[in-house]
Each structure stands twice: as C-alpha cells, then as structure tokens.
Design a protein around this motif. Structure first.
Motif, PDB file in Angstrom:
ATOM      1  N   ARG A 272     -30.623  13.665  -4.035  1.00  0.00           N
ATOM      2  CA  ARG A 272     -31.827  14.506  -3.996  1.00  0.00           C
ATOM      3  C   ARG A 272     -31.605  16.380  -4.661  1.00  0.00           C
ATOM      4  O   ARG A 272     -31.830  16.629  -4.242  1.00  0.00           O
ATOM      5  CB  ARG A 272     -33.079  14.513  -2.930  1.00  0.00           C
ATOM      6  CG  ARG A 272     -34.037  12.926  -2.778  1.00  0.00           C
ATOM      7  CD  ARG A 272     -34.457  12.825  -1.587  1.00  0.00           C
ATOM      8  NE  ARG A 272     -33.423  13.336  -0.460  1.00  0.00           N
ATOM      9  CZ  ARG A 272     -33.179  13.690   1.113  1.00  0.00           C
ATOM     10  NH1 ARG A 272     -34.711  14.734   0.962  1.00  0.00           N
ATOM     11  NH2 ARG A 272     -32.780  13.704   1.803  1.00  0.00           N
ATOM     12  N   GLY A 273     -31.260  16.143  -5.979  1.00  0.00           N
ATOM     13  CA  GLY A 273     -30.916  16.984  -6.566  1.00  0.00           C
ATOM     14  C   GLY A 273     -32.683  18.014  -6.233  1.00  0.00           C
ATOM     15  O   GLY A 273     -33.346  17.552  -6.334  1.00  0.00           O
ATOM     16  N   HIS A 274     -32.100  19.713  -7.192  1.00  0.00           N
ATOM     17  CA  HIS A 274     -32.918  19.983  -7.453  1.00  0.00           C
ATOM     18  C   HIS A 274     -32.349  22.028  -8.014  1.00  0.00           C
ATOM     19  O   HIS A 274     -31.781  21.731  -8.216  1.00  0.00           O
ATOM     20  CB  HIS A 274     -33.440  21.104  -5.259  1.00  0.00           C
ATOM     21  CG  HIS A 274     -34.561  21.522  -5.181  1.00  0.00           C
ATOM     22  ND1 HIS A 274     -35.656  20.688  -5.533  1.00  0.00           N
ATOM     23  CD2 HIS A 274     -34.800  22.986  -4.884  1.00  0.00           C
ATOM     24  CE1 HIS A 274     -36.568  21.759  -5.134  1.00  0.00           C
ATOM     25  NE2 HIS A 274     -36.363  22.839  -4.049  1.00  0.00           N
TER      26      HIS A 274
ATOM     27  N   ASP B 173     -29.773  17.886   0.723  1.00  0.00           N
ATOM     28  CA  ASP B 173     -30.141  16.593   0.369  1.00  0.00           C
ATOM     29  C   ASP B 173     -29.033  16.017  -0.689  1.00  0.00           C
ATOM     30  O   ASP B 173     -29.876  15.172  -2.000  1.00  0.00           O
ATOM     31  CB  ASP B 173     -31.497  17.604  -0.566  1.00  0.00           C
ATOM     32  CG  ASP B 173     -32.825  18.031   0.508  1.00  0.00           C
ATOM     33  OD1 ASP B 173     -32.281  17.218   2.133  1.00  0.00           O
ATOM     34  OD2 ASP B 173     -33.633  18.739   0.824  1.00  0.00           O
ATOM     35  N   ALA B 174     -29.227  17.222  -2.083  1.00  0.00           N
ATOM     36  CA  ALA B 174     -28.220  17.141  -3.325  1.00  0.00           C
ATOM     37  C   ALA B 174     -27.604  15.229  -2.898  1.00  0.00           C
ATOM     38  O   ALA B 174     -27.231  15.330  -3.972  1.00  0.00           O
ATOM     39  CB  ALA B 174     -28.039  17.918  -4.160  1.00  0.00           C
TER      40      ALA B 174
ATOM     41  N   ARG C 260     -30.716  21.951   1.447  1.00  0.00           N
ATOM     42  CA  ARG C 260     -30.341  22.090  -0.261  1.00  0.00           C
ATOM     43  C   ARG C 260     -29.380  21.247  -1.433  1.00  0.00           C
ATOM     44  O   ARG C 260     -29.656  20.709  -1.815  1.00  0.00           O
ATOM     45  CB  ARG C 260     -30.972  23.230  -1.269  1.00  0.00           C
ATOM     46  CG  ARG C 260     -32.430  23.674  -0.878  1.00  0.00           C
ATOM     47  CD  ARG C 260     -33.197  22.724  -1.439  1.00  0.00           C
ATOM     48  NE  ARG C 260     -34.559  23.497  -0.653  1.00  0.00           N
ATOM     49  CZ  ARG C 260     -35.410  22.473   0.596  1.00  0.00           C
ATOM     50  NH1 ARG C 260     -34.762  21.464   0.697  1.00  0.00           N
ATOM     51  NH2 ARG C 260     -36.356  23.313   0.290  1.00  0.00           N
TER      52      ARG C 260
ATOM     53  N   LEU D 240     -20.788  15.317  -6.151  1.00  0.00           N
ATOM     54  CA  LEU D 240     -21.585  16.349  -6.232  1.00  0.00           C
ATOM     55  C   LEU D 240     -21.183  17.862  -7.219  1.00  0.00           C
ATOM     56  O   LEU D 240     -20.146  17.538  -6.958  1.00  0.00           O
ATOM     57  CB  LEU D 240     -21.063  16.583  -4.648  1.00  0.00           C
ATOM     58  CG  LEU D 240     -21.588  15.262  -3.268  1.00  0.00           C
ATOM     59  CD1 LEU D 240     -20.981  15.685  -1.882  1.00  0.00           C
ATOM     60  CD2 LEU D 240     -22.381  14.633  -3.489  1.00  0.00           C
TER      61      LEU D 240
ATOM     62  N   LEU E 219     -33.459  16.936 -11.778  1.00  0.00           N
ATOM     63  CA  LEU E 219     -32.298  16.187 -10.446  1.00  0.00           C
ATOM     64  C   LEU E 219     -32.394  15.529  -9.428  1.00  0.00           C
ATOM     65  O   LEU E 219     -31.835  15.405  -8.971  1.00  0.00           O
ATOM     66  CB  LEU E 219     -32.018  18.163 -10.268  1.00  0.00           C
ATOM     67  CG  LEU E 219     -31.713  18.682 -11.608  1.00  0.00           C
ATOM     68  CD1 LEU E 219     -31.663  20.586 -11.611  1.00  0.00           C
ATOM     69  CD2 LEU E 219     -30.331  18.175 -11.574  1.00  0.00           C
TER      70      LEU E 219
ATOM     71  N   ALA F  91     -27.137  13.787  -8.335  1.00  0.00           N
ATOM     72  CA  ALA F  91     -26.519  14.761  -6.751  1.00  0.00           C
ATOM     73  C   ALA F  91     -25.866  16.097  -6.859  1.00  0.00           C
ATOM     74  O   ALA F  91     -25.078  16.544  -6.930  1.00  0.00           O
ATOM     75  CB  ALA F  91     -24.754  13.721  -6.507  1.00  0.00           C
ATOM     76  N   THR F  92     -27.072  16.919  -7.874  1.00  0.00           N
ATOM     77  CA  THR F  92     -26.310  18.311  -8.763  1.00  0.00           C
ATOM     78  C   THR F  92     -27.840  18.895  -8.243  1.00  0.00           C
ATOM     79  O   THR F  92     -28.993  19.058  -8.017  1.00  0.00           O
ATOM     80  CB  THR F  92     -26.727  18.515 -10.041  1.00  0.00           C
ATOM     81  OG1 THR F  92     -25.995  17.121 -10.522  1.00  0.00           O
ATOM     82  CG2 THR F  92     -26.481  19.706 -10.721  1.00  0.00           C
ATOM     83  N   LEU F  93     -27.301  20.252  -7.255  1.00  0.00           N
ATOM     84  CA  LEU F  93     -27.712  21.366  -7.040  1.00  0.00           C
ATOM     85  C   LEU F  93     -27.485  22.771  -8.217  1.00  0.00           C
ATOM     86  O   LEU F  93     -26.808  22.742  -8.324  1.00  0.00           O
ATOM     87  CB  LEU F  93     -27.743  22.309  -5.494  1.00  0.00           C
ATOM     88  CG  LEU F  93     -28.116  23.214  -5.208  1.00  0.00           C
ATOM     89  CD1 LEU F  93     -29.870  23.036  -5.349  1.00  0.00           C
ATOM     90  CD2 LEU F  93     -28.039  23.493  -3.906  1.00  0.00           C
TER      91      LEU F  93
END
Ligand SMILES: Nc1ncnc2c1ncn2[C@@H]1O[C@H](COP(=O)(O)OP(=O)(O)O)[C@@H](O)[C@H]1O
Ligand SMILES: [Mg+2]
Length: 456
Positions: free
Chosen positions: A42-44, A37-38, A34, A150, A176, A180-182
């Motif tokens: 593709r944050g989450h 991805d971020a 994850r 990030l 998100l 670019a944020t987890l």
C-alpha cells in the motif's frame, strides 16, 4: 593562471552538523508507518514541506536510512534552480541515478527514460495528444521499477521542478496504493509562488488525497538549546541560547552556521562570509566561480570557467569541503554547495562586474560543451549580453513550446523578448510577442497573454 599552493587556513570554528536529529520524532514515526504500509503493497506519496534550512533533507535522509534497514531500495533525484525552464529536469536527474545503478534492469529503465525525454514528440497526432502520451509513457517506465521489491523514491527540492516531471510524478502517485513504493517529495513551502508548477500539482494531489504532507516547524527555544548543545559538545549558557534562538528563528541550518562563527553573527549570510573570507584568495575564487555556475556544479565546467589546472581546482574543492561550504554530489565529478542559501550568500558577495564576467565564461564554455539552451541563455542573460541571451532563449523557448511545456516556455519567451536585439524588425517583435501570448494563455495567465497580444 598560476596560483600559490593552497595553504590550510584556520577558520574561526568548524561548522559541525548536529549529530542528533532534534524535535522530529513524530514525523519519523509517521514515515515509519508509511514504510510499513508500502511494505505490504500500500504505497503512498508523502510531501515534506518547510522553509529553506528547516531540515527537510535531514529528515528525508533519516527516513532513507530506516528504509534501507527495512530492505527498501532507495532512489534519489532532485530539482535544481532553473529547472522550471528545463522540461523533464527532475526525471533526467532520476534517469542519471538509475543509469549508475548496480541493477541492470534499473539501468535499462534509466536509458529508456532519457531516450523518451530526448524525443518528446515520438507519438503521432496533435501536440495535446503527444503530451498525454509522453506523460503516460514516462509514468509507465517509472512503474516498471519495483516488480517484487520494496522501493523508496526521494525527490528533493520540488519547488524548482518543471511541469512535465510533476505531471508524471502525479500520474505515478495515483498508482502507488497498489504498489510497494513509498514516494517522498520535499519542497520549500516559502518558494511556492503563485504559478509555480509545484503549487498547482501539490494542491491537486492533496485535495484528491493522493498525497499527504508533513510540515516541518521551526525549533522551539528548548529544541534550539538541545541542538546547540549537540553541536558545541557542552551545555550552552542561557544568554547563548537566547542570542542563537533569536537570530536563527529556530531554523537548524542557521543555528549550525551561527555557531560556527566566533561571536554570534546577525544573519546566516554573515556567518557564511566570516568563514569564506578567512579562506585563501585562490580558494575563494574557485568558490565564486562555482557559485556563479549554480547550487550544483560540474568539475570540468568549473575548471574551464576558473581557467585553472584541474589539480588546483581539486585542491580548492577539498578545502571548501573541509570547511563545509561544499559537499560531494551525486557522482564523482559533481559537487553541491552544502545548502542553497550558502551558495546564495557567496554569490551575493561577488562584485557585479566580476559576476557578469564569470557568467559570460560559464555561458561560453557551456555552448562549446553542448549544454542545454535554457542554461546557456540564463548565463548570457546574467552576463548582460543580450545578443546570445536572446538567441539561446528563443531556441529553448521553441523547443519547450513544441513539447507543450508551456510553463517552461513562458519564462524563456520572456527572456527572449527582454533581450531582443535593437535592430530587430517590428514584424519579428510582434511574432515573438504573439508566441509569448500563446504560452501565457496556455497556462491561464490571461492578463499576461492579453498584454502580449496587445503589444504585438
Ligand atoms: N531537526 C534537526 N536536528 C538537527 N539538525 C538539523 C535538523 N534539521 C536540520 N538540521 C541540520 O540543518 C542543516 C540544514 O538542514 P537541511 O535538511 O539541509 O535543510 P532543508 O533541506 O530543509 O533546506 C543540516 O546541516 C542539517 O543537518
Ligand atoms: Mg534540502
């Protein structure tokens, strides 16, 4: 009150935090994916769920370290017991972290967040519209944090979080996937009682697939043996492992605490008390005053409540840190119990009259220093002083209701009703019950609403 200097005490054994993270490889790997991805925009939102002491904070700390190695900036905030009555509590904590940041842009966002939370009714229009704009503004502010960098945002103990903070978090979460944020939110799965704000927000975000969830299981007997071995620095015997696994149920916090007492105590609370009772009485008094303040406590408030010299309190806190009951908090002047369950064990050990007396002192000092009414009212309530408990609960309830924070207002109105002064007029009692009923109806507690209207 003069006290003897604090002597160094020999405690049965020191608590040793396990130097290795046991049994969590698959979750670290998932979090690693994850983060990658971020990093590609593709944050989450990732929830980490599990019972108290299972290792949520520990896992999230490992993930944070990994994130820092990948050049993520890391922001942290937490909810605290009592926050369910404090509108915007988690966001205020986050704002505090931002205001201490090295980055000037972040400090600006921190100030803007606090200002907007202090002025929830800034917008024109009906309460519903004001609330929507408030959530929107707060979410927009948070989304200003990551331009070109990030970011990992860690939110801890969300089972205690207030509705407003969670609404804002939910609003940020849907944005998100383009950022670019987890975001990681940890919470106690065994504290998601019906009607807690987190229970509803979690259910919604998971079913909409805006969030996914890691559920941390208890350690197996073999993993418990590995953990015990790492803590003891030697291979535990088969009967040691059986005793520890049996009594800890494979919960790492309990394993560490049980191993710190000689013999294996029956429960976590017993293990904590063995250590606490071996301390100097002066140190124990400070621990008691701190436990009454709460899971997290401020040095100045503690000093005032303990009625001791700051140097004495400082010395006692160092002692409590050295035996691993307390740890330094987010800034130099705040401290936390190492774990909420440790605070609970110490609190439960204070005799009731002393507990009430300490709650009263906390409340009185908090009033002098302008603490929030919900905090003050909770302490007067525990002190069994209905007059001021009632008054501060009412002030806090009205403030929460004005900001459409119905879920926070409801328990505060309940506290006000419970503490209503004896001589109050029946009319006023009815008005108060009607206000309670309105808040209950606003959060769909229809039976409670009907009952309050009926009584009114
Ligand atoms: N998987 C693990 N391996 C080793 N130690 C652990 C593990 N999980 C937790 N611990 C230890 O147990 C204690 C409690 O963990 P913590 O993360 O604070 O629990 P939680 O946040 O779930 O309440 C901490 O001292 C931590 O270092
Ligand atoms: Mg934790």
């Amino acid at each position: 009150m003069a006290r003897q200097p604090v002597a160094r005490q020999t405690v049965a054994r020191q608590v040793v935090a396990s130097p290795v993270l046991v049994g969590r490889d698959e979750f670290l790997a998932l979090a690693g994916r994850r983060l990658e991805d971020a990093a590609t925009g593709r944050g989450h939102l990732l929830f980490v769920a599990g019972e108290a002491g299972i290792g949520k904070t520990r896992l999230v700390t490992s993930i944070s370290r990994r994130a820092e190695r990948l050049e993520f900036a890391v922001l942290r905030a937490a909810a605290f017991p009592g926050d369910a009555e404090a509108t915007g509590g988690v966001l205020l904590d986050l704002a505090g972290d931002l205001r201490r940041a090295a980055d000037a842009g972040w400090r600006d966002v921190g100030h803007a967040l606090s200002a907007r939370l202090r002025d929830p009714l800034a917008a024109q229009g009906d309460p519903h519209r004001q609330r929507r704009l408030l959530v929107q503004d707060l979410a927009d502010l948070l989304c200003d944090l990551d331009p070109g960098r990030l970011l990992l945002v860690v939110l801890e103990d969300l089972h205690w979080a207030d509705q407003l903070s969670l609404e804002v978090i939910g609003r940020v979460a849907v944005r998100l996937p383009g950022r670019a944020t987890l975001m990681i939110g940890a919470y106690r799965s065994d504290e998601l009682f019906p009607r807690t704000a987190m229970r509803q927000v979690r259910g919604r975000l998971l079913s909409q697939r805006v969030a996914e969830e890691i559920r941390l299981p208890r350690l197996t007997a073999a993993q418990t043996a590995t953990l015990a071995g790492a803590v003891l620095g030697r291979r535990p015997t088969g009967s040691e492992v059986a005793a520890i696994h049996g009594r800890s149920d494979g919960i790492p916090l309990h394993v560490e605490e049980l191993l710190a007492a000689s013999g294996v105590p029956d429960t976590l609370a017993d293990a904590v008390l063995v250590r606490a009772r071996a301390l100097d009485p002066g140190v124990r008094d400070i621990a008691a005053a701190a436990a009454v303040i709460g899971r997290s406590f401020d040095f100045d408030l503690l000093t005032a409540v303990a009625q001791d010299a700051p140097e004495t309190v400082d010395r006692c806190l160092r002692e409590l840190q050295s035996v691993y009951l307390v740890q330094a908090g987010a800034d130099a002047a705040t401290f936390d119990f190492r774990h909420a369950l440790i605070r609970d064990a110490l609190y439960a050990d204070i005799a009731l009259p002393r507990r009430r007396q300490l709650h009263e002192r906390v409340a009185r000092v908090a009033v002098e220093r302008g603490y929030r009414d919900e905090f003050v009212s909770a302490h007067f309530d525990e002190a069994h002083l209905p007059g001021p408990a009632y008054w501060h609960a009412l002030l806090a309830a009205r403030e929460a209701a004005a900001a459409s924070s119905h879920r926070e207002a409801l328990p505060l109105y309940r506290r006000a009703v419970r503490n209503l002064p004896d001589g109050s007029s029946p009319d006023f009692h009815a008005t108060l019950l009607a206000a309670l009923g309105a808040e209950a109806a606003a959060v769909d507690e229809n039976a409670a609403a009907a009952e309050a209207y009926e009584e009114a």
